[in-house]
Write a protein that holds these residues in place. Structure first.
Motif, PDB file in Angstrom:
ATOM      1  N   PRO A 114       0.806  -1.231   0.000  1.00 51.46           N
ATOM      2  CA  PRO A 114       0.000   0.000   0.000  1.00 51.46           C
ATOM      3  C   PRO A 114       0.834   1.273   0.000  1.00 51.46           C
ATOM      4  O   PRO A 114       0.339   2.330  -0.405  1.00 51.46           O
ATOM      5  CB  PRO A 114      -0.845  -0.122   1.272  1.00 51.46           C
ATOM      6  CG  PRO A 114      -0.155  -1.141   2.120  1.00 51.46           C
ATOM      7  CD  PRO A 114       0.508  -2.077   1.168  1.00 51.46           C
ATOM      8  N   ASN A 115       2.089   1.199   0.417  1.00 53.21           N
ATOM      9  CA  ASN A 115       2.947   2.386   0.411  1.00 53.21           C
ATOM     10  C   ASN A 115       3.279   2.863  -1.005  1.00 53.21           C
ATOM     11  O   ASN A 115       3.745   3.991  -1.187  1.00 53.21           O
ATOM     12  CB  ASN A 115       4.244   2.103   1.174  1.00 53.21           C
ATOM     13  CG  ASN A 115       4.017   1.942   2.661  1.00 53.21           C
ATOM     14  OD1 ASN A 115       3.229   2.674   3.247  1.00 53.21           O
ATOM     15  ND2 ASN A 115       4.682   0.968   3.262  1.00 53.21           N
ATOM     16  N   LEU A 116       3.042   2.023  -2.006  1.00 56.03           N
ATOM     17  CA  LEU A 116       3.329   2.398  -3.386  1.00 56.03           C
ATOM     18  C   LEU A 116       2.259   3.299  -3.985  1.00 56.03           C
ATOM     19  O   LEU A 116       2.488   3.939  -5.009  1.00 56.03           O
ATOM     20  CB  LEU A 116       3.482   1.134  -4.255  1.00 56.03           C
ATOM     21  CG  LEU A 116       4.658   0.223  -3.923  1.00 56.03           C
ATOM     22  CD1 LEU A 116       4.613  -1.040  -4.783  1.00 56.03           C
ATOM     23  CD2 LEU A 116       5.975   0.964  -4.156  1.00 56.03           C
ATOM     24  N   ILE A 117       1.095   3.349  -3.341  1.00 57.32           N
ATOM     25  CA  ILE A 117      -0.014   4.126  -3.903  1.00 57.32           C
ATOM     26  C   ILE A 117      -0.671   5.015  -2.851  1.00 57.32           C
ATOM     27  O   ILE A 117      -1.882   5.193  -2.833  1.00 57.32           O
ATOM     28  CB  ILE A 117      -1.067   3.217  -4.560  1.00 57.32           C
ATOM     29  CG1 ILE A 117      -1.459   2.069  -3.611  1.00 57.32           C
ATOM     30  CG2 ILE A 117      -0.573   2.659  -5.892  1.00 57.32           C
ATOM     31  CD1 ILE A 117      -2.611   1.243  -4.123  1.00 57.32           C
ATOM     32  N   THR A 118       0.127   5.599  -1.968  1.00 58.72           N
ATOM     33  CA  THR A 118      -0.404   6.552  -1.004  1.00 58.72           C
ATOM     34  C   THR A 118      -0.842   7.824  -1.729  1.00 58.72           C
ATOM     35  O   THR A 118      -0.480   8.051  -2.888  1.00 58.72           O
ATOM     36  CB  THR A 118       0.660   6.893   0.050  1.00 58.72           C
ATOM     37  OG1 THR A 118       1.849   7.335  -0.618  1.00 58.72           O
ATOM     38  CG2 THR A 118       0.979   5.684   0.919  1.00 58.72           C
ATOM     39  N   ILE A 119      -1.607   8.671  -1.058  1.00 54.16           N
ATOM     40  CA  ILE A 119      -2.213   9.839  -1.692  1.00 54.16           C
ATOM     41  C   ILE A 119      -1.167  10.773  -2.295  1.00 54.16           C
ATOM     42  O   ILE A 119      -1.399  11.406  -3.334  1.00 54.16           O
ATOM     43  CB  ILE A 119      -3.120  10.603  -0.689  1.00 54.16           C
ATOM     44  CG1 ILE A 119      -3.934  11.680  -1.390  1.00 54.16           C
ATOM     45  CG2 ILE A 119      -2.286  11.192   0.440  1.00 54.16           C
ATOM     46  CD1 ILE A 119      -4.961  11.144  -2.358  1.00 54.16           C
ATOM     47  N   ASN A 120       0.005  10.848  -1.678  1.00 52.34           N
ATOM     48  CA  ASN A 120       1.039  11.748  -2.196  1.00 52.34           C
ATOM     49  C   ASN A 120       1.781  11.171  -3.397  1.00 52.34           C
ATOM     50  O   ASN A 120       2.651  11.828  -3.957  1.00 52.34           O
ATOM     51  CB  ASN A 120       2.037  12.111  -1.096  1.00 52.34           C
ATOM     52  CG  ASN A 120       2.798  10.910  -0.576  1.00 52.34           C
ATOM     53  OD1 ASN A 120       2.284   9.802  -0.612  1.00 52.34           O
ATOM     54  ND2 ASN A 120       4.002  11.124  -0.086  1.00 52.34           N
ATOM     55  N   LYS A 121       1.400   9.966  -3.813  1.00 50.13           N
ATOM     56  CA  LYS A 121       2.000   9.364  -5.001  1.00 50.13           C
ATOM     57  C   LYS A 121       1.005   9.256  -6.158  1.00 50.13           C
ATOM     58  O   LYS A 121       1.326   8.693  -7.203  1.00 50.13           O
ATOM     59  CB  LYS A 121       2.571   7.985  -4.655  1.00 50.13           C
ATOM     60  CG  LYS A 121       3.739   8.062  -3.667  1.00 50.13           C
ATOM     61  CD  LYS A 121       4.292   6.694  -3.345  1.00 50.13           C
ATOM     62  CE  LYS A 121       5.449   6.825  -2.355  1.00 50.13           C
ATOM     63  NZ  LYS A 121       6.001   5.498  -1.962  1.00 50.13           N
ATOM     64  N   ILE A 122      -0.187   9.793  -5.957  1.00 51.28           N
ATOM     65  CA  ILE A 122      -1.183   9.843  -7.028  1.00 51.28           C
ATOM     66  C   ILE A 122      -1.072  11.200  -7.710  1.00 51.28           C
ATOM     67  O   ILE A 122      -1.056  12.241  -7.057  1.00 51.28           O
ATOM     68  CB  ILE A 122      -2.598   9.616  -6.467  1.00 51.28           C
ATOM     69  CG1 ILE A 122      -2.682   8.220  -5.830  1.00 51.28           C
ATOM     70  CG2 ILE A 122      -3.642   9.762  -7.563  1.00 51.28           C
ATOM     71  CD1 ILE A 122      -3.991   7.958  -5.124  1.00 51.28           C
ATOM     72  N   ASN A 123      -0.993  11.197  -9.012  1.00 53.28           N
ATOM     73  CA  ASN A 123      -0.747  12.412  -9.796  1.00 53.28           C
ATOM     74  C   ASN A 123      -1.995  12.777 -10.601  1.00 53.28           C
ATOM     75  O   ASN A 123      -2.137  12.384 -11.766  1.00 53.28           O
ATOM     76  CB  ASN A 123       0.454  12.171 -10.717  1.00 53.28           C
ATOM     77  CG  ASN A 123       0.845  13.396 -11.521  1.00 53.28           C
ATOM     78  OD1 ASN A 123       0.260  14.462 -11.392  1.00 53.28           O
ATOM     79  ND2 ASN A 123       1.839  13.239 -12.382  1.00 53.28           N
ATOM     80  N   PRO A 124      -2.926  13.547 -10.006  1.00 53.73           N
ATOM     81  CA  PRO A 124      -4.140  13.927 -10.734  1.00 53.73           C
ATOM     82  C   PRO A 124      -3.884  15.121 -11.652  1.00 53.73           C
ATOM     83  O   PRO A 124      -2.984  15.930 -11.418  1.00 53.73           O
ATOM     84  CB  PRO A 124      -5.103  14.304  -9.606  1.00 53.73           C
ATOM     85  CG  PRO A 124      -4.210  14.827  -8.529  1.00 53.73           C
ATOM     86  CD  PRO A 124      -2.920  14.054  -8.630  1.00 53.73           C
ATOM     87  N   PHE A 125      -4.699  15.249 -12.690  1.00 55.07           N
ATOM     88  CA  PHE A 125      -4.541  16.373 -13.607  1.00 55.07           C
ATOM     89  C   PHE A 125      -5.820  16.603 -14.400  1.00 55.07           C
ATOM     90  O   PHE A 125      -6.651  15.700 -14.554  1.00 55.07           O
ATOM     91  CB  PHE A 125      -3.373  16.116 -14.583  1.00 55.07           C
ATOM     92  CG  PHE A 125      -3.536  14.898 -15.448  1.00 55.07           C
ATOM     93  CD1 PHE A 125      -4.098  14.989 -16.717  1.00 55.07           C
ATOM     94  CD2 PHE A 125      -3.129  13.645 -14.993  1.00 55.07           C
ATOM     95  CE1 PHE A 125      -4.249  13.855 -17.521  1.00 55.07           C
ATOM     96  CE2 PHE A 125      -3.272  12.510 -15.791  1.00 55.07           C
ATOM     97  CZ  PHE A 125      -3.830  12.615 -17.054  1.00 55.07           C
ATOM     98  N   ILE A 126      -5.977  17.836 -14.862  1.00 49.92           N
ATOM     99  CA  ILE A 126      -7.019  18.131 -15.837  1.00 49.92           C
ATOM    100  C   ILE A 126      -6.333  18.410 -17.172  1.00 49.92           C
ATOM    101  O   ILE A 126      -5.139  18.711 -17.214  1.00 49.92           O
ATOM    102  CB  ILE A 126      -7.913  19.315 -15.415  1.00 49.92           C
ATOM    103  CG1 ILE A 126      -7.102  20.610 -15.318  1.00 49.92           C
ATOM    104  CG2 ILE A 126      -8.651  19.018 -14.125  1.00 49.92           C
ATOM    105  CD1 ILE A 126      -7.973  21.846 -15.078  1.00 49.92           C
ATOM    106  N   PHE A 127      -7.089  18.302 -18.239  1.00 48.05           N
ATOM    107  CA  PHE A 127      -6.543  18.560 -19.565  1.00 48.05           C
ATOM    108  C   PHE A 127      -7.637  19.157 -20.448  1.00 48.05           C
ATOM    109  O   PHE A 127      -8.829  18.957 -20.213  1.00 48.05           O
ATOM    110  CB  PHE A 127      -5.981  17.282 -20.197  1.00 48.05           C
ATOM    111  CG  PHE A 127      -7.002  16.180 -20.356  1.00 48.05           C
ATOM    112  CD1 PHE A 127      -7.718  16.032 -21.535  1.00 48.05           C
ATOM    113  CD2 PHE A 127      -7.242  15.288 -19.319  1.00 48.05           C
ATOM    114  CE1 PHE A 127      -8.649  15.021 -21.684  1.00 48.05           C
ATOM    115  CE2 PHE A 127      -8.183  14.270 -19.454  1.00 48.05           C
ATOM    116  CZ  PHE A 127      -8.888  14.143 -20.635  1.00 48.05           C
TER     117      PHE A 127
END
Length: 229
Positions: A114-127
């Protein structure tokens, strides 16, 4: 997660709460995973349009990292009130449209720490809907492989890829923010600094001063500039 607390699927629960501006945008996010680690996805969002190319497992084509597109146009997700409002839930005096939750589920090939996908490792974006190469990310998060690097450093942008600086203005203002509460955003065409004056101190201090600038405390907000329904 499984019995060993390893992640076997990721369930993203989202809402489109408001749509401002005149340019239509889509939304996606990237994980620091190889696309081959994804078995497939299941989405409650409308089918994305022809401007996006997907792999068989639901990840976006042409990306070194697993990238997921939830929608290509926010107006396809939320039904406009149809009452003459130029925007959705950002201009005062028009009917409020109640947001609804939608889910996007990612199924993994193998269980993950689970440490591989913590909130600070998710990269959201708009386009931009009709130009996938125009992306906006959180401060410090890199663009995806499909972003146009020629846009960096133009206008007020101070992105410097060599220095690892991404998506902020020359004055340190972020293009996007991740806020740990349901945010009471400012009304259309008004500067966020007018509604939340302590935001300036938080930015100028590098995040050390007024870290709670977004809270509803005395003197923290000017409701003249904040959207209410």
């Amino acid at each position: 997660s499984n019995a060993r607390n390893q992640v076997v699927a990721i369930n993203v629960i989202t809402q489109v709460r408001a749509i401002g501006g005149s340019i239509r945008n889509g939304f996606g996010f990237q994980l620091n995973l190889n696309p081959a680690q994804i078995v497939g996805v299941q989405s409650e969002y409308p089918a994305i349009d022809h401007t996006i190319s997907l792999n068989n497992n639901g990840t976006e084509s042409g990306q070194k990292l697993a990238t997921f597109i939830l929608f290509t146009d926010a107006y396809q997700v939320v039904t406009h009130a149809g009452d003459g409002s130029p925007t959705l839930n950002t201009t005062m005096g028009y009917r409020y449209v109640t947001p609804t939750e939608k889910q996007f589920t990612i199924f993994l090939k193998d269980p993950l720490d689970p440490n591989l996908i913590t909130i600070n490792k998710i990269n959201p974006f708009i386009f931009r809907q009709n130009d996938r190469s125009h992306e906006i990310h959180l401060v410090g998060f890199p663009p995806t492989d499909l972003a146009n690097p020629d846009l960096f450093g133009t206008g007020c942008d101070a992105t410097d890829e060599a220095a690892g600086i991404y998506y902020q203005t020359k004055n340190g203002l972020p293009w996007a923010m991740n806020i740990p509460i349901q945010f009471d955003y400012t009304i259309e065409k008004e500067d966020i600094l007018k509604g939340f004056p302590n935001l300036r101190a938080w930015i100028s201090s590098g995040g050390y001063s007024k870290a709670d600038w977004y809270q509803d405390k005395q003197g923290y907000r000017d409701w003249t500039y904040i959207y209410r329904w």
